[in-house]
Each structure stands twice: as C-alpha cells, then as structure tokens.
Scaffold this motif. Structure first.
Motif, short mmCIF file in Angstrom:
data_model
loop_
_atom_site.label_atom_id
_atom_site.label_comp_id
_atom_site.label_asym_id
_atom_site.label_seq_id
_atom_site.Cartn_x
_atom_site.Cartn_y
_atom_site.Cartn_z
N ASN A 256 0.82 -1.21 0.00
CA ASN A 256 0.00 0.00 0.00
C ASN A 256 0.85 1.26 0.00
O ASN A 256 0.44 2.30 -0.52
N ARG A 257 2.04 1.17 0.58
CA ARG A 257 2.95 2.32 0.56
C ARG A 257 3.55 2.53 -0.83
O ARG A 257 3.98 3.64 -1.17
N VAL A 258 3.61 1.46 -1.63
CA VAL A 258 4.10 1.60 -3.01
C VAL A 258 3.01 2.19 -3.88
O VAL A 258 3.21 3.19 -4.58
N VAL A 259 1.82 1.60 -3.84
CA VAL A 259 0.65 2.10 -4.56
C VAL A 259 -0.58 1.79 -3.70
O VAL A 259 -0.84 0.61 -3.40
N PRO A 260 -1.34 2.81 -3.27
CA PRO A 260 -2.54 2.55 -2.47
C PRO A 260 -3.56 1.72 -3.25
O PRO A 260 -3.87 2.01 -4.41
N TYR A 261 -4.06 0.66 -2.59
CA TYR A 261 -5.01 -0.26 -3.24
C TYR A 261 -5.55 -1.20 -2.17
O TYR A 261 -4.96 -1.32 -1.08
N ASP A 262 -6.63 -1.88 -2.44
CA ASP A 262 -7.18 -2.86 -1.51
C ASP A 262 -6.42 -4.17 -1.66
O ASP A 262 -6.93 -5.15 -2.21
N TRP A 263 -5.19 -4.19 -1.14
CA TRP A 263 -4.37 -5.38 -1.31
C TRP A 263 -4.89 -6.54 -0.47
O TRP A 263 -4.77 -7.71 -0.87
N ARG A 264 -5.48 -6.25 0.69
CA ARG A 264 -6.06 -7.32 1.49
C ARG A 264 -7.16 -8.03 0.71
O ARG A 264 -7.21 -9.26 0.63
N GLY A 265 -8.03 -7.26 0.07
CA GLY A 265 -9.09 -7.85 -0.73
C GLY A 265 -8.56 -8.58 -1.96
O GLY A 265 -9.09 -9.62 -2.35
N PHE A 266 -7.51 -8.02 -2.57
CA PHE A 266 -6.90 -8.64 -3.74
C PHE A 266 -6.44 -10.05 -3.42
O PHE A 266 -6.76 -11.01 -4.14
N PHE A 267 -5.69 -10.22 -2.32
CA PHE A 267 -5.17 -11.54 -1.98
C PHE A 267 -6.25 -12.43 -1.37
O PHE A 267 -6.22 -13.65 -1.55
N ALA A 268 -7.22 -11.83 -0.65
CA ALA A 268 -8.31 -12.64 -0.08
C ALA A 268 -9.06 -13.37 -1.19
O ALA A 268 -9.39 -14.55 -1.06
N GLU A 269 -9.30 -12.67 -2.29
CA GLU A 269 -10.05 -13.28 -3.40
C GLU A 269 -9.24 -14.37 -4.09
O GLU A 269 -9.79 -15.42 -4.45
N ARG A 270 -7.96 -14.16 -4.26
CA ARG A 270 -7.15 -15.09 -5.06
C ARG A 270 -6.51 -16.21 -4.24
O ARG A 270 -6.26 -17.29 -4.78
N VAL A 271 -6.23 -15.94 -2.97
CA VAL A 271 -5.52 -16.91 -2.14
C VAL A 271 -6.46 -17.68 -1.21
O VAL A 271 -6.34 -18.89 -1.07
N TYR A 272 -7.41 -16.97 -0.61
CA TYR A 272 -8.20 -17.57 0.46
C TYR A 272 -9.59 -18.04 0.03
O TYR A 272 -10.24 -18.76 0.79
N ALA A 273 -10.05 -17.65 -1.14
CA ALA A 273 -11.37 -18.07 -1.61
C ALA A 273 -11.21 -19.19 -2.63
O ALA A 273 -10.22 -19.26 -3.37
N VAL A 274 -12.21 -20.08 -2.68
CA VAL A 274 -12.24 -21.12 -3.70
C VAL A 274 -12.46 -20.46 -5.06
O VAL A 274 -13.39 -19.67 -5.22
#
Length: 640
Positions: free
Chosen positions: A478-496
C-alpha cells in the motif's frame, strides 16, 4: 520494514543472528560435535557429541522441524547406534512415547557432561514427507553434510543460544565448501588431502544447522560475485563431465547476483555459497539457507539444454530465499528451535513470491532462460493450474500452504483432484498480477521491484531474521501504490476459485492460448520426468512403461473410465508407446471414432473408449496488441 509492533512481538528473533556469536566466549560451555564422514561412500556418517549437562533429568532432542522444509521431516528413523554415556559408563535412555524426536535420560551426580554417539544412514531412495534427510545425502563420489541429521541437543534453550564447536573429517582427497568459517578465521572452503578433521569456528546451533557442507572427489568452484559481495558456485558431481560448465552459461549465473542486488538494493549475507551436488541418485531440489543453498540437480544440469531449461531456476530460486524466507520470514516460521511446529499459512509469500522473483524474473533477467523460454514456462504454469487442477473447485490456494505437512511427499496419483503444493506456481501468477497492477496504477512509475527494495532491502547486513505478518505485506504494498491489497489476496488466495488467476497475463498484454505446437517447457519436463504428457488433450500423464501416473478429473480419459495405476497395453490396436499415443491423438482430430485404449488393471484387461477429437493441445502465450506489453518491461534486465 515491519512495524514496531511486529518487532516487539518477536524480540528473541528479530535481531541479527550473528550478534549471538559475539557472546559465545562469555556464554555457556559449547556442545562439541565431531562428525566422521570418511564412510560416506557407502552412506554412513558417524557423530560423537559432548554435551554440557547438570545432574538430574536430561531431555535430548533430534531436530524435527527443519527450516525451509516446512514439515516435521527430521529423519530420526535413519539414526542408528545411539548411545549416551557419562564418565565412561553407559546411561539408560528412553524415547518419549508421544514425541519420537525426544529421548530422556538421567545424569548422575557429579557429572558435568554426557557423551552421545550416533550413526546417520543415508537413504538409498526417497521416502516420507520429502525432507532433505529423507533422500540420499551421499553417493560413492560426494556427500551433503546436513548437520541437523547428525546431532541431538539439550531441549530448553533457543537454538540461537546454544553454542557449538564442530569438526568434520572427510575422505582423503575430497574437496569441500560451506558458509561456515574455520577456526582461526579462514574461509569455509578448502582443497583436498586434509591431514586431520576440519575445525570450524565456534557458532550457534541455529547457524550450524543453517550451514550445510558439500564435499566430493569430483569438485570445482567458481567465484561469481563481486569482491565486495562475494558469491561462490561450488559443484560436487558423480561424473567429471558434469563440471564442464560452458562459459556463456557461467556468465548468466554471474549476472544473477548483479540482478538480485539491483532488485533488492541490499544483501543480508557476508558471502554467499551455491552448494550444488550433481547426481542422478539424488533427489533434485534445493533448500535455502542465509548464506548458502543446498542445491541438488541431475548430472547434466549445466551441460544439457533440456535439463537446464527444466532446472535452470533452481539456483536463482534458492538465492532469492536469502532475502525472502531467511532475512524476512513469516512470523509463523520464525521459531525458537527445531522442535517448535511451523505455521505455514504465508508460504504463498515465502515460496510463491520467490517463485515469481527467482524462477520468473531473475532467471530471465540474468539470461539463464530466454524471454521466449520464460513465456513457455509461464504458459505451462497457467494452463496447468487452470485445466489440470480440478481440485481447485473445492480447495482454496491457502489450504495448500496450510496443509503442507499432509501434501508433502504424497503419491503422484490423484494430484489433479487433490491439488499439490500449488502455493508455488499459482502464487507466481498472483504476484505477476500484483506487479502489473502496481505498474498500471502508477502509470509505469512503480513496480514490484519497489516493494522488494522497501520490504527486503534496507542496509546490507550479516544474516538476520525479521519476521512479518500478512498485514505487514499489505501495508508495504500500500505504501508503493494505495489499493485494496487485502481484498486482492483474499479473493485469489483464500477463496475457492474454479479458474486459475490469469489476470496478470492479461494485464501484462498477453493471453493463454492452445495450439498443436508442443510447449517447449512441457517437453523438457516430460523428458526429464520420463513420461508422456497428454494432460491438455486426453487429460492423462503416462510413464514410459505405460503406467498411468495421474489423470485429470472430468477429462476425456476420466470420462472413459481410466485411472491412476492402470497400465496401457495398446492404443487403437497398436502396442503401447508414447509416440503411438501422440499419433492417435493427432489422427482423432479428423475422425469421429473414439480412441480405444487397452489397459491392464490388476488382473483385468479392459478397453476404454476415449471420446476426444481436438488433436494435440499445448499452451502458449499470445500477444494481445490491444494492451501495452508490460511483460517485456517486467523481464528486462536491470543491472548495468
């Protein structure tokens, strides 16, 4: 860098590892470890330990959870001849009934130390969870000295607080290399013909376990780093021809440290050692350490083009771990000693980001692989995760990391449906997408390179361990580029997710397509694995002898009734051969008749009718001219 709160949560670990060495002289009396490896040509290592002890109960621990192996793989079953004595008298001992890695004894009154002897028996073939002590560590011509296979230690103190003095005796004439320094300050690399044992500088149990030795009678070393940032490539091989590294190939490996320093901006080692053993009896893989890596490859890894294509990523991958995995380490993997269980959830960062940085970026930026070869590699990874992992419909990617102790070392059969250690390859695709997003949202001004410099760089230092959490990763991005990184990885890593994350390829200006032209990387894998790979057509992998290794659930072969373990006997009335199967797949494109495969299953012969008519099908990347070619920018060399 981690937040102050993160550092405070791990006060014993988030310090320079080598700061402990300054206190060795003033600290407790060190353990003495003497390893006699003169019998390793037939696979036997002899150890003798002198362990300081006080009268009363004593628990000795054999290393269980080895850093980098992510599972309780300490090969305790390979220990024989175990004895405990004090003052020349044998002491009775008993194994803990609930933890096979612990033995308990009673130290008599007036005793200040106990002596332990043990032999470690190098396996002839792999077994268990796939740990590095669960495969061959010795051949008639070479040996890998993994100290954690060869010792026990008193349970209680942290590994960084246990001092050790180690010696090693090698077969006459054998050369060696290691990141350990010798007593007296000499470098841990030497020539042949030692008159006596090698005496290493006093160190800690943590550093000793983290510093393997390779040795062999067929040996060669190359200096590949700058004098101010030394990197050595040492090779021990079963055949002399394996040491004939072409100069152009060596030049590419010399560029790896340059590209890594450009990527991270700093290093966290004093000198680095690629410790490479080459032999077809070895398990082919690598294990990371702070200042070295234990890299085991096939004999022709540096001399055979197909083997280089298949295994050329090995050294860059393990080298990146010096930053990602050793210096910066998930908090759940920053444990106090080898008995504490590892929490492996963040392997999608530890291994997945290393797959992206080492196997994808540095391997290409250094020239070990061409850009075109990397395109073929990326296409195979994307297609394999997308089409050949029906298990993704029930198991999220994160569970392949959290279940590593179950998934490591399982049989190949049903990998497609079960899933494998997909946090490596699939996470590579996710980190490609993160890199593309950083570039897009910053107008090309920022990239994952900036994250790497901020998160893994800083000032160059000796080895240290700085733990991180997922929140630290999201905050740094987020310090490099502000974005919803938590949501980004939640969708791709933690969801089926029923489909693989192909958004990175699309954002980088490329798309995954299938043609009848063989994929170069897939061909190299099939050759080195000695198999016929018809996974993207029929949905099956077949060994040279016709045995079905695995099958894609839902594929044409699956629907016809084929399964793992069956042995193909004939294809359309012709005797089984990989070439015959490929030919019949091609011919089926212009026919309406099913492919008839006769297979033996136990004592039953049965013919299966496979309804497939799309011909040969292999994955490739195709340029999407409607989008900028970010992939070209991503793979471009950085070092001058």
């Amino acid at each position: 860098m981690p937040s102050a709160r993160t550092l405070l949560r791990f006060p014993l670990i988030a310090v320079c590892v080598f700061a402990a060495h300054a206190a060795l002289a003033a600290g407790p009396r060190p353990m003495e470890l003497a390893v006699d490896a003169t019998d390793v040509p037939r696979g036997v290592f002899h150890s003798r330990l002198v362990i300081p002890a006080a009268p009363g109960p004593l628990t000795l621990a054999y290393p269980k959870w080895v850093q980098g192996e992510h599972a309780p793989t300490g090969p305790v079953m390979q220990v024989a001849g175990f004895t405990v004595s004090a003052g020349g008298r044998a002491l009775p001992w008993r194994r803990d009934p609930q933890d096979m890695f612990l033995v308990r004894t009673e130290v008599p009154a007036g005793v200040r130390e106990v002596e332990v002897t043990l032999d470690y028996l190098s396996p002839l073939e792999s077994f268990g969870l796939g740990g590095y002590g669960e495969g061959a560590n010795a051949t008639p011509h070479l040996a890998i000295v993994d100290w954690h296979d060869l010792l026990v230690y008193p349970l209680g103190a942290a590994a960084m607080d246990i001092p050790v003095r180690a010696t090693l005796r090698l077969p006459a004439g054998w050369k060696y290399d290691t990141a350990l320094g010798l007593a007296g300050g000499a470098s841990g690399a030497g020539g042949a013909g030692q008159d006596g044992p090698l005496a290493f500088a006093p160190t800690t149990l943590y550093t000793l376990i983290d510093s393997p030795v390779i040795a062999g009678e067929i040996f060669r070393s190359f200096e590949v780093g700058r004098p101010e940032a030394p990197v050595r490539l040492s090779l021990a091989a079963d055949q002399r021809s394996a040491l004939a590294v072409p100069e152009a190939r060596l030049a590419a490996y010399r560029r790896v440290p340059e590209e890594a320093l450009e990527l991270f901006g700093a290093r966290h080692y004093r000198a680095y050692h690629w410790l490479v053993t080459l032999g077809d009896a070895l398990d082919h893989n690598g294990l990371e350490h702070h200042e070295s890596s234990d890299d085991r490859g096939p004999l022709g890894m540096f001399t055979d083009e197909a083997l280089l294509f298949r295994w050329g990523t090995l050294l860059p991958h393990e080298y990146v771990h010096s930053w990602n995995g050793k210096y910066r380490r998930p908090a759940g993997l920053a444990t106090r000693d080898p008995q504490e269980a590892l929490r492996t959830e963040l392997l999608w960062v530890y291994e997945g980001l290393t797959r992206y940085l080492g196997d994808f970026l540095l391997t290409t930026r250094s020239g070990i692989r061409s850009v075109e070869q990397t395109h073929e590699f990326a296409a195979w990874v994307a297609a394999n995760q997308d089409l050949n992992r029906p298990g993704r419909r029930w198991r999220p990617l994160a569970d392949t990391a959290e279940s590593v102790t179950m998934l490591s070392g399982v049989p190949t059969a049903w990998t497609s449906y079960r899933r494998a250690l997909d946090y490596y390859d699939e996470s590579m695709l996710i980190w490609l997408e993160a890199d593309a997003l950083l570039r897009q949202k910053s107008g090309g001004a920022r990239s994952l390179d900036d994250f790497c410099r901020a998160f893994y760089g800083g000032a160059s230092s000796a080895p240290a361990v700085v733990p991180y959490t997922a929140d630290d990763v999201y905050a740094a991005l987020n310090r490099v580029v502000p974005y919803d990184w938590r949501g980004f990885f939640a969708e791709r890593v933690y969801a089926v997710q029923p489909r693989a994350p192909l958004g990175g390829l699309a954002a980088a200006g490329w798309k995954l397509v299938y043609t009848d032209r063989p994929n170069e990387y897939q061909q190299a894998r099939a050759r080195t694995n000695k198999q016929a790979d018809e996974s993207f057509s029929l949905g099956v992998w077949v060994k040279e002898d016709g045995t079905v290794e695995d099958i894609v659930a839902g594929s044409p072969a699956w629907e016809a009734g084929l399964g793992p373990g069956m042995k193909l006997v004939a294809v359309d009335g012709r005797t089984w051969a990989a070439e015959v199967l490929a030919e019949q797949v091609r011919e089926a494109k212009t026919s309406t008749a099913p492919i008839e495969i006769t297979a033996q299953h136990g004592d039953v012969l049965k013919t299966f009718r496979v309804n497939y008519h799309q011909g040969e099908r292999y994955p490739h990347l195709e340029r999407d001219a409607s989008r900028p070619d970010l992939l070209r920018a991503i793979l471009m060399p950085r070092a001058k």
